[in-house]
Design a protein around this motif. Sequence first.
Motif, PDB file in Angstrom:
ATOM      1  N   GLU A 124      10.209-100.683   8.208  1.00  0.00           N
ATOM      2  CA  GLU A 124      10.868-101.651   9.087  1.00  0.00           C
ATOM      3  C   GLU A 124       9.966-101.944  10.273  1.00  0.00           C
ATOM      4  O   GLU A 124       9.325-101.039  10.817  1.00  0.00           O
ATOM      5  CB  GLU A 124      12.196-101.090   9.598  1.00  0.00           C
ATOM      6  N   ARG A 184      16.114-108.680   6.660  1.00  0.00           N
ATOM      7  CA  ARG A 184      15.050-108.465   7.641  1.00  0.00           C
ATOM      8  C   ARG A 184      14.978-109.628   8.640  1.00  0.00           C
ATOM      9  O   ARG A 184      14.776-109.414   9.837  1.00  0.00           O
ATOM     10  CB  ARG A 184      13.711-108.247   6.942  1.00  0.00           C
ATOM     11  N   THR A 239       8.177-110.009  11.735  1.00  0.00           N
ATOM     12  CA  THR A 239       8.885-109.679  10.502  1.00  0.00           C
ATOM     13  C   THR A 239       8.358-110.499   9.326  1.00  0.00           C
ATOM     14  O   THR A 239       8.034-109.954   8.265  1.00  0.00           O
ATOM     15  CB  THR A 239      10.401-109.915  10.679  1.00  0.00           C
ATOM     16  N   ALA A 243      15.770-109.513  12.705  1.00  0.00           N
ATOM     17  CA  ALA A 243      14.813-110.008  13.702  1.00  0.00           C
ATOM     18  C   ALA A 243      15.456-111.024  14.637  1.00  0.00           C
ATOM     19  O   ALA A 243      15.111-111.086  15.820  1.00  0.00           O
ATOM     20  CB  ALA A 243      13.607-110.621  13.001  1.00  0.00           C
ATOM     21  N   ARG A 291       9.866-111.687  17.393  1.00  0.00           N
ATOM     22  CA  ARG A 291      10.496-110.749  16.458  1.00  0.00           C
ATOM     23  C   ARG A 291      10.479-111.326  15.045  1.00  0.00           C
ATOM     24  O   ARG A 291      10.185-110.623  14.080  1.00  0.00           O
ATOM     25  CB  ARG A 291      11.937-110.460  16.898  1.00  0.00           C
TER      26      ARG A 291
END
Length: 195
Positions: free
Chosen positions: A85, A144, A101, A148, A97
Motif C-alpha cells: 500500500e 486503491r 497511487t 487515495a 495522493r
Amino acid sequence: MSETTSDSAILEGTRRRLTEKQADTVDRLTRAAVEVITREGYAASTVRMVAAAAGVGPATAYTYFSSKEHLVAEVFWRRLLQLPEVELTDDQPTAERVVVTLRQVSLLVGDEAELAGAVTSALLGQDPDVAHLRVRIGREIRRRIATALGPEPDPDVVESFEMLYAGALVRAGMGYGTYAEMADRIEKSVHLLLD
C-alpha cells in the motif's frame, strides 16, 4: 491489506480454493510464466512451455489455468496483491495522493516489456477465468483510488480515474508510449482534473 488477507487471496485460485501444495504449484507456474514470456515473447509462449519450465505436466497446468491469457492475468493479479500500500498522509494534497497511487499501479510491470504487453493482451481476452480476474483486479484498483481520494469519494471521480488508468495502460500496451511516459501523462491528467 493485511498479510493474512493477501496470503489467503493468493491461496484462492480463480477456479477454486487451493491447498498449500496446490498453491505452491500455481506459484511455480506463475513464476515460470514470467521467465518463459521474457525469454520467448508472449506470442510464442504456450502453457505447455510454462509447465515444462515449472517442472509440472501440461495436464497439471491446465488444471489451474484454462489458457495462456488466464495464466498471465493471474501473474498480474498476484503482483497487484503483493504491491505494498502507498503510504498516504492527511497533509498530502488529494491530487498527489492519487498520482502516487496510480503511478505505483501503472508501473507494476512497466519495466518488463514482454510481460507488460502480455498482460495488456491477456486482460483484454474473452476467457471466463480472465473475466473473473479482470473484475477482481478492477475492484482492487478502484479500492486503491478511492483510498487515495479520501473519505467518501465521489463515485464518478473514482470511475474517471479508473478510466484514465485503463486508457493509459492500453495506450502503452499498443506502443503509443512507455509505461513510464503513461504514468507521467496520468499525473498531468490528475492535476488537470483535481487542481
